[in-house]
Write a protein that holds these residues in place. Structure first.
Motif, mmCIF file in Angstrom:
data_model
loop_
_atom_site.group_PDB
_atom_site.id
_atom_site.type_symbol
_atom_site.label_atom_id
_atom_site.label_comp_id
_atom_site.label_asym_id
_atom_site.label_seq_id
_atom_site.Cartn_x
_atom_site.Cartn_y
_atom_site.Cartn_z
ATOM 1 N N ASP A 24 11.588 0.938 4.560
ATOM 2 C CA ASP A 24 10.834 1.853 3.690
ATOM 3 C C ASP A 24 9.334 1.618 3.849
ATOM 4 O O ASP A 24 8.557 2.566 3.941
ATOM 5 N N TYR A 25 8.932 0.356 3.897
ATOM 6 C CA TYR A 25 7.511 0.034 4.031
ATOM 7 C C TYR A 25 6.967 0.531 5.374
ATOM 8 O O TYR A 25 5.851 1.052 5.434
ATOM 9 N N ARG A 26 7.758 0.369 6.416
ATOM 10 C CA ARG A 26 7.316 0.862 7.734
ATOM 11 C C ARG A 26 7.084 2.377 7.695
ATOM 12 O O ARG A 26 6.115 2.874 8.267
ATOM 13 N N ASP A 64 -6.135 -3.583 6.993
ATOM 14 C CA ASP A 64 -6.083 -4.161 8.337
ATOM 15 C C ASP A 64 -4.742 -4.804 8.658
ATOM 16 O O ASP A 64 -4.339 -4.849 9.806
ATOM 17 N N ASN A 65 -4.079 -5.369 7.636
ATOM 18 C CA ASN A 65 -2.800 -6.059 7.850
ATOM 19 C C ASN A 65 -1.855 -5.781 6.696
ATOM 20 O O ASN A 65 -2.289 -5.719 5.539
ATOM 21 N N VAL A 66 -0.570 -5.667 7.054
ATOM 22 C CA VAL A 66 0.494 -5.517 6.064
ATOM 23 C C VAL A 66 1.533 -6.588 6.392
ATOM 24 O O VAL A 66 2.176 -6.534 7.440
ATOM 25 N N PRO A 85 -3.030 2.217 11.692
ATOM 26 C CA PRO A 85 -2.794 1.659 13.024
ATOM 27 C C PRO A 85 -2.369 0.195 12.958
ATOM 28 O O PRO A 85 -2.859 -0.646 13.707
ATOM 29 N N VAL A 86 -1.488 -0.132 12.028
ATOM 30 C CA VAL A 86 -0.994 -1.509 11.869
ATOM 31 C C VAL A 86 0.528 -1.483 11.804
ATOM 32 O O VAL A 86 1.126 -0.435 11.559
ATOM 33 N N SER A 87 1.124 -2.637 12.005
ATOM 34 C CA SER A 87 2.571 -2.743 11.866
ATOM 35 C C SER A 87 2.895 -3.745 10.771
ATOM 36 O O SER A 87 2.089 -4.607 10.431
ATOM 37 N N LEU A 88 4.068 -3.607 10.229
ATOM 38 C CA LEU A 88 4.559 -4.526 9.211
ATOM 39 C C LEU A 88 4.895 -5.847 9.899
ATOM 40 O O LEU A 88 5.673 -5.876 10.850
#
Length: 148
Positions: free
Chosen positions: A93-95, A69-71, A104-107
């Motif tokens: 890189d993580y993105r 759900d979250n990063v 469907p989440v953003s860093l």
């Protein structure tokens, strides 16, 4: 037989017991994993040698196995000397890894001290210590619900 890429038995077992809102920290080699973790968190050390394995490698593998759900990354305080350089290169890189996993989440960076508080949560179930030498490379995942 597992169909995803995660084959580490201890990590798989911990994740299988984890539920919605559980937190998983993928820590770089600089993170104080022995002292900065939640009361329910287990520590798995994958720091074989400097640079082995990396946070990005672990993140890419975990995302094949768990809903997220979250990063969150550990945000750099404005008064930290590294802040003048902008975002760490690892974050791009993580993105890319999150996008490739079709999440469907953003860093989202969170303040360093809030990051430590989030890790100190009773919801924190696992720290995976890597040998990543990148600065500010820690990633905190919040698990989602399985929908299939």
């Amino acid at each position: 037989m597992l169909k995803h890429r995660l084959i580490h038995p201890e990590i798989s077992a911990i994740l299988a017991r984890a539920g919605h809102h559980a937190k998983v920290l993928i820590a770089d080699g600089n993170y104080p994993a022995s002292t900065k973790r939640g009361p329910n968190a287990e520590l798995v050390c994958l720091n074989l040698a400097p640079g082995l394995v990396t946070v990005a490698q672990v993140l890419e593998t975990l995302l094949t196995a768990i809903p997220v759900d979250n990063v969150n990354t550990m945000g750099i305080p404005a008064d930290d000397p590294y802040a003048k350089y902008g975002e760490p290169p690892a974050w791009d890189d993580y993105r890319q890894i999150v996008q490739a996993a079709a999440l469907p989440v953003s860093l989202t960076p969170i303040d360093k001290w809030q990051f430590y508080e989030a890790v100190n949560s009773p919801d924190h179930v696992l720290t995976i210590q890597t040998g990543d030498q990148a600065l500010w490379a820690n990633v905190l995942l919040t698990l989602g619900c399985r929908v299939d």
